[in-house]
Design an enzyme around this catalytic site. Structure first.
Site, PDB file in Angstrom:
ATOM      1  N   GLU A 103     -15.804  -6.311  -5.854  1.00  0.00           N
ATOM      2  CA  GLU A 103     -14.632  -5.438  -5.744  1.00  0.00           C
ATOM      3  C   GLU A 103     -14.128  -5.380  -4.306  1.00  0.00           C
ATOM      4  O   GLU A 103     -14.903  -5.558  -3.361  1.00  0.00           O
ATOM      5  CB  GLU A 103     -14.993  -4.010  -6.190  1.00  0.00           C
ATOM      6  CG  GLU A 103     -14.569  -3.702  -7.612  1.00  0.00           C
ATOM      7  CD  GLU A 103     -13.057  -3.559  -7.803  1.00  0.00           C
ATOM      8  OE1 GLU A 103     -12.273  -4.063  -6.991  1.00  0.00           O
ATOM      9  OE2 GLU A 103     -12.673  -2.924  -8.806  1.00  0.00           O
ATOM     10  N   ASP A 107     -12.582   3.666  -4.738  1.00  0.00           N
ATOM     11  CA  ASP A 107     -11.792   4.820  -4.339  1.00  0.00           C
ATOM     12  C   ASP A 107     -12.410   6.038  -5.033  1.00  0.00           C
ATOM     13  O   ASP A 107     -13.361   6.624  -4.533  1.00  0.00           O
ATOM     14  CB  ASP A 107     -10.356   4.541  -4.810  1.00  0.00           C
ATOM     15  CG  ASP A 107      -9.316   5.187  -3.944  1.00  0.00           C
ATOM     16  OD1 ASP A 107      -9.436   6.390  -3.722  1.00  0.00           O
ATOM     17  OD2 ASP A 107      -8.388   4.500  -3.488  1.00  0.00           O
ATOM     18  N   PHE A 156      -4.288   5.534   2.965  1.00  0.00           N
ATOM     19  CA  PHE A 156      -3.668   4.467   2.183  1.00  0.00           C
ATOM     20  C   PHE A 156      -3.818   3.150   2.952  1.00  0.00           C
ATOM     21  O   PHE A 156      -3.149   2.948   3.962  1.00  0.00           O
ATOM     22  CB  PHE A 156      -2.194   4.791   1.950  1.00  0.00           C
ATOM     23  CG  PHE A 156      -1.586   4.041   0.801  1.00  0.00           C
ATOM     24  CD1 PHE A 156      -1.934   2.724   0.530  1.00  0.00           C
ATOM     25  CD2 PHE A 156      -0.661   4.662  -0.023  1.00  0.00           C
ATOM     26  CE1 PHE A 156      -1.385   2.041  -0.527  1.00  0.00           C
ATOM     27  CE2 PHE A 156      -0.097   3.985  -1.094  1.00  0.00           C
ATOM     28  CZ  PHE A 156      -0.457   2.663  -1.333  1.00  0.00           C
ATOM     29  N   ARG A 169      -0.988  -7.877   0.080  1.00  0.00           N
ATOM     30  CA  ARG A 169      -2.293  -8.403  -0.340  1.00  0.00           C
ATOM     31  C   ARG A 169      -2.715  -9.582   0.540  1.00  0.00           C
ATOM     32  O   ARG A 169      -3.899  -9.834   0.720  1.00  0.00           O
ATOM     33  CB  ARG A 169      -2.239  -8.897  -1.793  1.00  0.00           C
ATOM     34  CG  ARG A 169      -2.105  -7.804  -2.838  1.00  0.00           C
ATOM     35  CD  ARG A 169      -2.432  -8.396  -4.209  1.00  0.00           C
ATOM     36  NE  ARG A 169      -1.901  -7.606  -5.315  1.00  0.00           N
ATOM     37  CZ  ARG A 169      -2.557  -6.606  -5.908  1.00  0.00           C
ATOM     38  NH1 ARG A 169      -3.747  -6.254  -5.485  1.00  0.00           N
ATOM     39  NH2 ARG A 169      -2.004  -5.964  -6.919  1.00  0.00           N
TER      40      ARG A 169
END
Ligand code: PRP
Length: 183
Positions: A103, A107, A156, A169
Site C-alpha cells: 500500500e 489513513d 493532505f 500521482r
C-alpha cells in the site's frame, strides 16, 4: 515529475525521491529475511500503490509474484467508511499462499483492515502489510502493519502514487498539497 515543478501547488516537501528509495531498500532487506526460502505473493492495491510496488519489487533480491486488486470504499467525499467493494479482484488463488499487501498509505486504516480479513478468509497462509506511509492521527481502526516506511502528519499529501483528483500521482516525492488547490 519533480517536486519543484509543482512548488506553487504544495506547501512542504515531506519526502524526496532519495529518502523513499533508501527506506524501500531498508524494508526490502527485512522482507528478504522474513520470507527467505518462501514463495511470496505481493498484492498491490490500485492505483496508489503502483509506485511503491514497482520500486519495492525491483529492490527485492528474491523472486516474487505480483498481483493487483482495485477496491472502492464507500464514503462521503474523501472519508473512507470501511464498506469496501472489489472493483478488480486477484487473478491468483491464494489458498496456502504467503501474501504481502503493498500500500502507499494507511489513513483511517479501514480499507486495509477489510482487505486483510478478506484475504485471510480465502485461506491464505499469511497476510501481512507493507505501507510506505501511515498517518497515526487519522487512524480509526488499529491495523497491524508489519512494515511501515514513514509516519506522517495528518495532512493532505500527494505524490509517489497519491493523488488529488487523479493529479500528482507521478511526482517523484511526497509533498503537502496547498489548500488553494482544493478549497
Ligand atoms: C487510498 C490508499 C488506500 C486508502 C487508505 O486509496 O491507496 O488504499 O486510500 O485509506 P484508509 O486507510 O482511510 O482506508 P484511494 O481510495 O484514494 O484510491 P487510489 O489508490 O486509487 O488513489
Amino acid at each position: 515529475m519533480q517536486l519543484d515543478e509543482v512548488a506553487d501547488d504544495t506547501t512542504e516537501v515531506l519526502l524526496t525521491q532519495e529518502q523513499i528509495r533508501e527506506k524501500l531498500a531498508e524494508l526490502a532487506r527485512q522482507i528478504e529475511q522474513d520470507y527467505a526460502g518462501e514463495k511470496l505473493l505481493l498484492v498491490g492495491v490500485l492505483k496508489g500503490a503502483v509506485m511503491v510496488m514497482a520500486d519495492l519489487a525491483r529492490e527485492l533480491r528474491m523472486h516474487v509474484e505480483m498481483d493487483w486488486m482495485a477496491v472502492s470504499s464507500y464514503g462521503s467525499g474523501t472519508q473512507s467508511s470501511g464498506v469496501v467493494r472489489i472493483l478488480k479482484d486477484l487473478d491468483t488463488d491464494i489458498v496456502d499462499r504467503r501474501v504481502l499487501i503493498v500500500e502507499d498509505i494507511i489513513d483511517s486504516g479501514l480499507t486495509l483492515s477489510w482487505l486483510r480479513e478478506n484475504l485471510v478468509s480465502r485461506g491464505a497462509k499469511s497476510v501481512e502489510i507493507v505501507a510506505l506511509l501511515r498517518k497515526p492521527d487519522a487512524a480509526k481502526v488499529d491495523v497491524d502493519v508489519r512494515y511501515v516506511g514513514f509516519e506522517i502528519p495528518n495532512k493532505f499529501v500527494v505524490g509517489y502514487g497519491l493523488d488529488y483528483a487523479e493529479k500528482y500521482r507521478n511526482l517523484r516525492g511526497v509533498a503537502v498539497l496547498a489548500p488553494h488547490v482544493y478549497e
